[in-house]
Each structure stands twice: as structure tokens, then as C-alpha cells.
Design an enzyme around this catalytic site. Structure first.
Site, PDB file in Angstrom:
ATOM      1  N   LYS A  58       0.818  -1.216   0.000  1.00  0.00           N
ATOM      2  CA  LYS A  58       0.000   0.000   0.000  1.00  0.00           C
ATOM      3  C   LYS A  58       0.852   1.267   0.000  1.00  0.00           C
ATOM      4  CE  LYS A  58      -4.216  -1.765   2.166  1.00  0.00           C
ATOM      5  NZ  LYS A  58      -5.182  -1.599   3.266  1.00  0.00           N
ATOM      6  N   ASP A 105     -10.104   2.800   2.113  1.00  0.00           N
ATOM      7  CA  ASP A 105     -10.140   2.292   3.484  1.00  0.00           C
ATOM      8  C   ASP A 105     -10.697   3.348   4.435  1.00  0.00           C
ATOM      9  OD1 ASP A 105      -9.104  -0.259   2.974  1.00  0.00           O
ATOM     10  OD2 ASP A 105      -7.032   0.415   3.197  1.00  0.00           O
TER      11      ASP A 105
END
Length: 303
Positions: free
Chosen positions: A78, A114
Site C-alpha cells: 500500500k 479504506d
């Protein structure tokens, strides 16, 4: 095997390590099918390919050249993917992590769903939750997204706790840069008892409680009934932490709502369509083998 996209299908993927058990393909493909869309979701597992995090740029280029609409990315890339992107959404830049990449011609645009997924989960799953002081246990990608969401939602103070003190301080520095100094504080993980004494809520963002990492991330006695408790873990949906918290009367939020909303937001970025998150939550419960509860507060559209 290299990726090959079907021109008549919206083809996306997930890049990460050890992602064989991921529910993302089924969750995305079921909802896309319900929306009347030909859609394919492919796993690109570093472990299966015999590759490491440093190879993420090559995998991203492979996905783009194959004609994929975009990719989700997860642990451990990420952050490693950032140098390979052409632009970041403001929130992804502030968080310092990306979980969704959309291809626009030759450009790769990074987003973070997220944080929006957690924000929507908190809003629908714990409406009216007190946000004066919230502890976030875990300063990795999930913890960073949750802390960003909490401060965006108006939390007064967020205490970031992690066994890696440097990682907690780094996250707080990013939060300071975005929200101003004084709203986020770093603390050692072993001070969780002291922090929770005056906290309104606890967000747990470490792997503890997952099927292959069983156990409690905090000692049960530090929980108290004035506390709400939210999980990032969603397999299982009812973790030992949530059971312990519910047992003393704490309002709780399982990780399933965040998983659903982040997936819905990613699906929207890939297709432009608005998924039905209530339907996706039912799909998730079916996939994990646990009955879904009807919740009138659930927002039926993505993020």
C-alpha cells in the site's frame, strides 16, 4: 501467468501477498452481477508469482498494459506502490497509502477507500458515537485510514498506539500536517489501559483476532462499559475483542461494514456505478458463513 483482459468485461485485480483467501473477488463480482455488469476480479499474489514488494511497479504496469480498469492493492504494497503512480487523491496523499488504483489511459491514479469505508461503517454502524477521545490501536495502513476518518468526522483527540513507536509517531506527524497539531498523539501500546480510562472509543487495527492470529489485542480488564469498540478484522466477524466488549455492555462495530464500504467505494471508482451496500453486506455474511442482521440504519449506496 501474465494478465490478459477480456475487452467485453470490466477487469480489475488485487495485488498483494498471501491473498488467496481474499473475499474481494466474490464480493465485487456478486455486486457487479447484481448491477448487470460483466465483471472479472483477478488475484495477483506476490507469493504465488515468487515476487516481492519491490516488484509492485512491474505488476502495476502489467495490469495497465493488459487493459485492466484498475487494481486494488493490499499488504505489503500500500505504501510501496506510491512512487509508481502518476497522481494521488488528496486523502490518499494525506494518509500515505493507497488501496485502489484506477487506470486512465497511461496514467495510474491512486485512491484510498479504506478511510471512506471506515467513515461510512462508523456512521451507519455506530451512529452518534462519542468522538471526544478515541484510541486507535495499530499504526499501519488500516490504523492510518481509521485515524484519518475519525479526525475528518470531528474527533477531538485520537491517540495512536503501536508496538512500533516510530510508526506511531510517523502517523501522528502525517495527521498533524493534515488536521493541525494537537489533535493526534502517539503512545506506546503498553499504555493502552491508561489511555482507555478516559477514551470514548477504541478502534482495533492489528491482525490479532484473525483466524490465524487468535486472541485479545488488549487485556479484557482495560475495557469499560462507557467505551465503544470497533474492529477492522472481519474474518471472523465476531472476534474475541468484540465478544469481550459486548459482554460488559460496550456498543460494538464489526469489521464487516468497513470491508463492505471500502469495496463498494472501489467498485464505484472502477465502474462509475453506485453499489448497494446493504446487499453487499448480506453477500459478505453469506461468504463468511454467518447470518446477517437486518439493520435499518444501513445506507444502501456506496460511501
Amino acid at each position: 501467468m501474465r494478465l490478459v483482459a477480456d475487452p467485453d468485461t470490466v477487469h480489475v485485480g488485487l495485488i498483494g501477498a498471501g491473498i488467496g483467501p481474499s473475499l474481494s473477488p466474490a464480493l465485487h463480482e456478486r455486486e457487479a452481477g447484481a448491477l448487470g455488469l460483466a465483471y472479472r476480479y483477478t488475484l495477483v499474489d506476490l507469493d504465488v508469482r515468487g515476487l516481492g514488494p519491490a516488484d509492485v511497479g512491474d505488476l502495476l504496469a502489467e495490469a495497465r498494459d493488459a487493459g485492466l480498469r484498475g487494481v486494488n492493492v493490499t499488504h505489503p504494497v500500500k505504501q510501496r506502490i506510491l512512487p509508481h503512480l502518476d497522481a494521488l487523491s488528496p486523502d490518499a496523499a494525506a494518509i500515505g497509502a493507497v488501496n485502489t488504483v484506477v487506470f486512465d489511459g497511461d496514467r495510474a491514479l491512486g485512491h484510498n477507500t479504506d478511510w471512506s469505508g471506515f467513515a461510512a461503517a462508523l456512521r451507519t454502524g455506530l451512529p452518534g458515537a462519542a468522538l471526544g477521545r478515541v484510541a486507535v490501536l495499530g499504526a499501519g495502513g488500516a490504523g492510518a485510514a481509521a485515524a484519518h476518518a475519525l479526525l475528518t468526522a470531528g474527533a477531538g483527540t485520537v491517540d495512536v498506539l503501536d508496538v512500533d513507536a516510530a510508526q506511531a509517531r510517523e502517523l501522528v506527524a502525517r495527521l498533524d500536517a493534515t488536521f493541525g497539531r494537537g489533535r493526534a498523539h502517539a503512545a506506546a501500546a503498553d499504555t493502552i489501559g491508561d489511555v482507555l480510562t478516559s477514551a470514548d472509543g477504541l478502534v482495533h487495527a492489528t491482525p490479532t483476532g484473525m483466524a490465524d492470529h487468535p486472541g485479545l489485542p488488549v487485556p479484557a480488564p482495560v475495557l469499560h462499559p462507557r467505551l465503544w469498540v470497533a474492529e477492522i478484522v472481519y474474518r471472523p466477524l465476531r472476534t474475541a475483542l468484540l465478544d469481550a466488549a459486548a459482554g460488559i455492555g460496550c456498543p460494538t462495530l464489526d469489521g464487516g461494514l468497513m470491508a463492505v464500504h471500502q469495496a463498494a467505494d472501489a467498485l464505484h471508482l472502477f465502474t462509475g456505478l453506485r453499489p448497494d451496500t446493504a446487499r453487499m453486506r448480506r453477500h459478505l455474511h453469506e461468504l463468511v458463513g454467518e447470518p446477517a442482521e437486518t439493520d435499518p440504519r444501513e445506507d444502501h449506496r456506496a460511501g
